[in-house]
Design a protein around this motif. Structure first.
Motif, PDB file in Angstrom:
ATOM      1  N   LEU A 222     -10.725   3.617  -0.952  1.00 28.40           N
ATOM      2  CA  LEU A 222     -11.828   2.853  -1.542  1.00 28.40           C
ATOM      3  C   LEU A 222     -11.868   1.930  -0.537  1.00 28.40           C
ATOM      4  O   LEU A 222     -12.905   1.770  -0.300  1.00 28.40           O
ATOM      5  CB  LEU A 222     -11.405   2.710  -2.981  1.00 28.40           C
ATOM      6  CG  LEU A 222     -12.201   1.954  -3.766  1.00 28.40           C
ATOM      7  CD1 LEU A 222     -13.691   2.412  -3.414  1.00 28.40           C
ATOM      8  CD2 LEU A 222     -12.071   1.525  -5.162  1.00 28.40           C
ATOM      9  N   TYR A 223     -10.453   1.307  -0.237  1.00 29.94           N
ATOM     10  CA  TYR A 223     -11.062  -0.004   0.793  1.00 29.94           C
ATOM     11  C   TYR A 223     -11.501  -0.072   2.176  1.00 29.94           C
ATOM     12  O   TYR A 223     -12.240  -0.296   2.105  1.00 29.94           O
ATOM     13  CB  TYR A 223      -9.468  -0.391  -0.072  1.00 29.94           C
ATOM     14  CG  TYR A 223     -10.065  -1.637   1.370  1.00 29.94           C
ATOM     15  CD1 TYR A 223      -9.921  -2.472   1.123  1.00 29.94           C
ATOM     16  CD2 TYR A 223      -9.140  -1.509   3.298  1.00 29.94           C
ATOM     17  CE1 TYR A 223      -9.604  -3.982   2.343  1.00 29.94           C
ATOM     18  CE2 TYR A 223      -8.906  -2.263   3.919  1.00 29.94           C
ATOM     19  CZ  TYR A 223      -9.317  -3.670   3.282  1.00 29.94           C
ATOM     20  OH  TYR A 223      -9.083  -4.912   4.474  1.00 29.94           O
ATOM     21  N   LEU A 224     -10.916   0.645   2.986  1.00 29.55           N
ATOM     22  CA  LEU A 224     -11.739   1.278   3.976  1.00 29.55           C
ATOM     23  C   LEU A 224     -13.394   1.311   3.882  1.00 29.55           C
ATOM     24  O   LEU A 224     -14.216   1.091   4.912  1.00 29.55           O
ATOM     25  CB  LEU A 224     -10.787   2.175   4.268  1.00 29.55           C
ATOM     26  CG  LEU A 224     -10.049   1.447   4.525  1.00 29.55           C
ATOM     27  CD1 LEU A 224      -9.165   2.989   5.741  1.00 29.55           C
ATOM     28  CD2 LEU A 224      -9.248   1.039   5.353  1.00 29.55           C
ATOM     29  N   ALA A 225     -14.079   2.456   2.440  1.00 33.48           N
ATOM     30  CA  ALA A 225     -15.517   2.509   1.661  1.00 33.48           C
ATOM     31  C   ALA A 225     -16.513   1.653   1.840  1.00 33.48           C
ATOM     32  O   ALA A 225     -17.582   1.630   2.060  1.00 33.48           O
ATOM     33  CB  ALA A 225     -15.462   4.098   1.293  1.00 33.48           C
ATOM     34  N   SER A 226     -15.691   0.542   1.643  1.00 33.91           N
ATOM     35  CA  SER A 226     -16.004  -0.557   0.921  1.00 33.91           C
ATOM     36  C   SER A 226     -16.206  -1.583   1.279  1.00 33.91           C
ATOM     37  O   SER A 226     -15.827  -2.116   2.564  1.00 33.91           O
ATOM     38  CB  SER A 226     -15.386  -1.019  -0.739  1.00 33.91           C
ATOM     39  OG  SER A 226     -13.864  -1.675  -0.007  1.00 33.91           O
TER      40      SER A 226
END
Length: 246
Positions: A222-226
């Motif tokens: 989620l962090y890397l996609a956001s």
């Protein structure tokens, strides 16, 4: 922008391969909860249907990612986020690895991952660029381990692919990173961790003294996609409890 808004994926379309169980299940649910419309891809329609029933923004896509028709179809979709999660492992001593096992793992862990990523990139470029790709690799993409010569080789390959894609695609606004987990409690690792001696070895190798949970990996994705990771590309986020820090 407040902290929570940086993790908001509302309006984004995310594709998660191997999306019905284990890591893929947790990743699909987490991205959907963050607002993304998730296409969960797997071969098992029953498991996919059960997952889709758990969240209204998850749509099941029954497909074999080894089938060339899948990559062709994916390139025609509007993809904002790809999580290249599908993979396998058959732990064997190097002298016991057959050509069939070698080919199976190379085809799924490397070849299909490349072709799926290629299709997602074509989708992103067709719409003017921008997007995020997260390759699920492993701590074994950074170190070596007995009975995992093929697995380590495939995950090292994905780590290299992550870096090369990130450099090539940065001018088009496409970020590419990897998440490299340690042993996570999933259906794939369950038979390995059922061996008390092996579990003891794993927990001894992890400074935090415990195996990981699927949610640990999903949160990293989620962090890397956001947009919270807007300046992050070409890196590997190790979710390994300190295994590779030793």
């Amino acid at each position: 922008m407040v902290a929570g808004e940086r993790f908001d994926l509302t309006g984004k379309t995310a594709v998660v391969t191997g999306g019905s169980k284990g890591l893929g299940e947790a990743i699909s649910l987490t991205l959907a909860e963050a607002g993304a419309n998730v296409l969960a891809v797997a071969r098992d329609p029953v498991a996919l249907g059960e997952l889709a029933a758990r969240h209204p923004r998850i749509t099941s896509w029954t497909a074999d990612i080894l089938d060339p028709r899948f990559a062709e179809a994916l390139a025609e979709h509007d993809v904002d986020i790809l999580v290249n999660n599908a993979g396998t492992n058959t732990p064997l001593l190097m002298t016991e690895v057959t050509a069939d096992v070698l080919d199976q793992m190379l085809n799924l862990n490397v070849r299909s991952a490349y072709l799926v990523a290629q299709a997602a990139v074509r989708s992103m470029l067709r719409r003017g660029g921008g997007g995020a790709i997260v390759n699920i690799t492993s701590q074994m993409g950074h170190v070596g381990s007995p009975r995992r010569t093929v697995y380590c080789m495939t995950k090292h390959a994905l780590e290299g692919l992550t870096k090369a894609m990130a450099v090539e695609l940065a001018p088009q606004g496409i970020r590419v990173n990897s998440v490299a987990p340690t042993f996570i409690e999933t259906p794939m690792t369950a038979p390995m961790l059922a061996d008390p001696d092996f579990r003891q070895f794993v927990e001894r190798m992890i400074p935090m003294g415990k195996t990981g949970q699927p949610q640990d990996v999903a949160d990293a994705v989620l962090y890397l996609a956001s947009s919270a990771a807007a300046m992050v590309t070409g890196t590997s986020l190790l979710v390994d409890g300190g295994w590779t820090a030793q």
